[in-house]
Every structure is written in structure tokens, then in C-alpha cells.
Design an enzyme around this catalytic site. Structure first.
Site, PDB file in Angstrom:
ATOM      1  N   GLY A  26       0.825  -1.192   0.000  1.00  0.00           N
ATOM      2  CA  GLY A  26       0.000   0.000   0.000  1.00  0.00           C
ATOM      3  C   GLY A  26       0.860   1.242   0.000  1.00  0.00           C
ATOM      4  O   GLY A  26       1.978   1.251  -0.532  1.00  0.00           O
ATOM      5  N   SER A  27       0.378   2.293   0.647  1.00  0.00           N
ATOM      6  CA  SER A  27       1.082   3.572   0.644  1.00  0.00           C
ATOM      7  C   SER A  27       2.512   3.423   1.160  1.00  0.00           C
ATOM      8  O   SER A  27       3.472   3.813   0.495  1.00  0.00           O
ATOM      9  CB  SER A  27       0.313   4.585   1.500  1.00  0.00           C
ATOM     10  N   GLN A  86      -3.763  -6.921  10.988  1.00  0.00           N
ATOM     11  CA  GLN A  86      -2.459  -7.463  11.381  1.00  0.00           C
ATOM     12  C   GLN A  86      -2.559  -8.679  12.297  1.00  0.00           C
ATOM     13  O   GLN A  86      -1.814  -9.648  12.119  1.00  0.00           O
ATOM     14  CB  GLN A  86      -1.616  -6.372  12.044  1.00  0.00           C
ATOM     15  N   HIS A 108       3.966   1.259  12.826  1.00  0.00           N
ATOM     16  CA  HIS A 108       3.017   1.864  13.762  1.00  0.00           C
ATOM     17  C   HIS A 108       2.842   0.865  14.905  1.00  0.00           C
ATOM     18  O   HIS A 108       2.770  -0.338  14.680  1.00  0.00           O
ATOM     19  CB  HIS A 108       1.690   2.148  13.065  1.00  0.00           C
ATOM     20  N   GLY A 134       3.507   7.338   2.359  1.00  0.00           N
ATOM     21  CA  GLY A 134       4.433   6.557   1.556  1.00  0.00           C
ATOM     22  C   GLY A 134       4.887   7.232   0.277  1.00  0.00           C
ATOM     23  O   GLY A 134       6.051   7.104  -0.122  1.00  0.00           O
TER      24      GLY A 134
END
Length: 344
Positions: A26-27, A86, A108, A134
Site C-alpha cells: 500500500g502507501s 495485522q 506503527h 508513503g
């Protein structure tokens, strides 16, 4: 004392000797994978094989494996998957492949801070959290710069967790700008707080309230948009470059006097008291529990509120005006088009 690290403090050879898995594209995922790949590191991307990001990552020259296979192969595993996904992926695809001495990295601290993921004692657990999206991590790297980052170590099984995390930050380009020492708890709590009361929640609520106040008073929606949203970038850029004092020096005396005398009437002690309540909800886990439950029941409130936001009149007038100002997006790619999205 605040501790900052730079390129001179990093040991790139520590990471160069490791096999690295980036989970997600992703980002953040695409930026991490591409930056490390460009730096000559042994990197592979772990994705659901049915993900729409697989061909994008492969087209970028990256090696793509299933999440489980990437984790089995790697010495260093960077988890760049959505917070709410996650735990499940950790339990099914990551944990079975965490042999002694491996390093588990996060960008994070949410799942470690709120005890959703509990790695084994013989595995290093650390964090490198770039302080920017990102696409900026990637762009600044290509330009020869870097986005600042935070580094934290939750568990040091090998005695080298901090050095390895710093080597990873260096590979991202973050040491070019500076890497700040922190903890998982501090990063998680301040990150959630900043997003909720200032960067996202506070700013969007303030902009909409200002826009609505002007329109309801009979002013043109276009004028309200320019004054309450479009020009916000100019002020934020000034604060970003010179701080609040520098911004005040650059605007007119009239604007500064209005800032000094009227700002406290908008952000009152009651607003600050509500901010303290929000911080408490973050610290005691109430927000995390609420968000986890929202996901477990299919995100009904999240979707309702997001859809309502898209329908707000400021979005319609904004789209119309931005179409008349091609210079706003000239030479820029939409963030949504850069990668496969956060769900990958």
C-alpha cells in the site's frame, strides 16, 4: 534528552546481510520495498496472491511471494498491513515462521501497544515509523532526501535490534533527515491523538464548520471554499517551513491580530478539555477496542460517516473549483493510483 540519529550513526551492512520481507504494497509498503530494492537490499514483498497489487509490484521489478512464504524466507519482516488486519495475518502467516533471532518490524505500534500481537521472547521487535505518507517517503528518496522517522525497540532478543532498525531506517532514506528515538507506547498514543484532534479530525471539522457558517450567512460557496479550505495549504506551508511565529510574520497585521484575538474564542478551554478526554480514550484502550469492534461487525458506522462526508457540499464545490485550477495537481499523481491501497 532527545536522541536523533543520522546517516553517520547507521550500519547499513547489518541489513545488507539479511533477507527482508515487506508485508503489504500500500502507501508505505510500495515505498519501503522500492527504496530497499533500489539500495541493493535482498527484498521480497509478501502479499495475498489474489491481491491486485501483485502485478503492480512485479511490474516494478520486485519479487512477490505469499505472506507465509515471505516470512518463512526472511530474517527481517516489516509489517505494513492495515492495523485491523495485522492480528489475523500474524496468527496465520507470520507467527509460524518466527524462528529465534528474526526481527519483526512495524511502522506503527498499534498492535503491540494494545497487546493484540505478542511475539515470542526470542525475536527482536522494533519499529521504524516514517513521519510522512508513503508517496513522500518514495519521492524524497528519489530526490536524494528523506522523510524523518521514529525508531523504537520493544524487545531486544539478539542485542542488535536497535542497530538493525536504524539500518532499516537508513535504507529508507530516513537518516538523511533524522530519526528520533521513541517508544511503541509514545508513538502509538501521540500518532492516534494527532490524527484525531488536529491533523485529520480537528482540521476537517474546523474547515467544514467555517464553510457552513459562511454559506449559511449567504456568502457564495465558492468564496467559502477558497477562504476555509483552499488557502489552508498556504498557511500550513508557512508553519511547516517557519513555525507559527514565522507564519504570523508572513501574513498581514490584520490577519495576525485576528489570529491572536479570535483563535482562542474558537479553540476554547472546553475544546482542550475534550482533547484530554480523547487522549484518555487512546491511553486506556477505549478507542482501540471501539475500532476493533467496528471492524468485527463490518464497519457500519465507519461507512455511514465516510459516505456522509463524501456527500458534504464542500466536496462538490471543491471538485468543481479544482477542475478549474489544473495547476493544483499538475505533475502530481493521485495517491490512490500510486499503489494497491492500504488493504493490500
Amino acid at each position: 534528552m532527545t536522541t536523533m540519529y543520522y546517516e553517520k550513526d547507521a550500519q547499513p551492512e547489518l541489513l545488507m546481510a539479511k533477507k527482508v520481507a515487506i508485508l503489504g504494497y500500500g502507501s508505505q509498503g510500495h515505498a519501503h520495498a522500492l527504496n530497499l530494492h533500489d539500495g541493493g537490499y535482498d527484498v521480497r514483498v509478501g502479499l495475498r496472491l489474489e491481491s491486485s497489487s501483485v502485478p503492480k509490484a512485479e511490474a516494478a521489478g520486485l519479487r512477490v511471494l505469499s505472506i507465509a512464504d515471505a516470512c518463512a524466507e526472511a530474517d527481517v519482516i516489516m509489517v505494513l498491513l492495515p492495523d485491523t488486519e495485522q492480528k489475523h495475518i500474524y496468527d496465520t502467516d507470520i507467527a509460524p515462521h518466527l524462528s529465534a533471532g528474526k526481527c519483526l518490524l512495524f511502522a506503527h505500534g498499534f498492535n503491540i501497544r494494545f497487546d493484540r500481537i505478542k511475539p515470542p521472547e526470542d525475536v527482536d521487535v522494533a519499529m521504524i515509523a516514517p513521519k510522512g505518507p508513503g508517496h513522500l517517503v518514495r519521492r524524497t528518496y528519489l530526490e536524494g532526501g528523506g522523510v524523518p522517522a521514529l525508531v523504537a525497540v520493544e524487545h531486544d532478543a539478539t542485542g542488535h535490534a536497535h542497530d538493525l532498525a536504524l539500518a532499516y531506517a537508513n535504507a529508507l532514506g530516513a537518516t538523511r533527515a533524522g530519526v528520533l528515538e521513541t517508544t511503541f507506547s509514545e508513538e502509538t498514543e501521540t500518532d492516534l491523538f494527532g490524527e484525531q484532534v488536529v491533523l485529520c479530525g480537528g482540521v476537517t471539522a474546523l474547515v467544514r464548520a467555517g464553510y457552513e457558517t459562511l454559506v449559511e450567512a449567504g456568502y457564495q460557496p465558492e468564496s467559502a471554499y477558497f477562504e476555509c479550505l483552499h488557502e489552508l495549504k498556504l498557511i500550513v506551508d508557512l508553519m511547516y517551513e517557519e513555525g507559527i511565529t514565522g507564519m504570523r510574520f508572513s501574513v498581514s497585521d490584520t490577519a495576525e491580530y485576528g489570529d491572536l484575538t479570535r483563535g482562542p474564542r474558537v479553540i476554547t478551554p472546553d475544546v482542550k478539555a475534550e482533547m484530554k478526554k480523547i487522549l484518555t480514550e487512546i491511553q486506556d484502550g477505549s478507542f482501540a477496542a471501539e475500532w476493533i469492534l467496528e471492524n468485527e461487525i463490518g464497519r457500519p458506522r465507519y461507512r455511514e460517516l465516510r459516505d456522509a462526508g463524501k456527500r458534504h457540499p464542500i466536496e462538490q464545490i471543491g471538485a468543481k473549483l479544482r477542475a478549474m485550477m489544473p495547476f493544483v495537481s499538475a505533475g502530481k499523481q493521485k495517491v490512490s493510483e500510486i499503489s494497491g491501497g492500504d488493504t493490500d
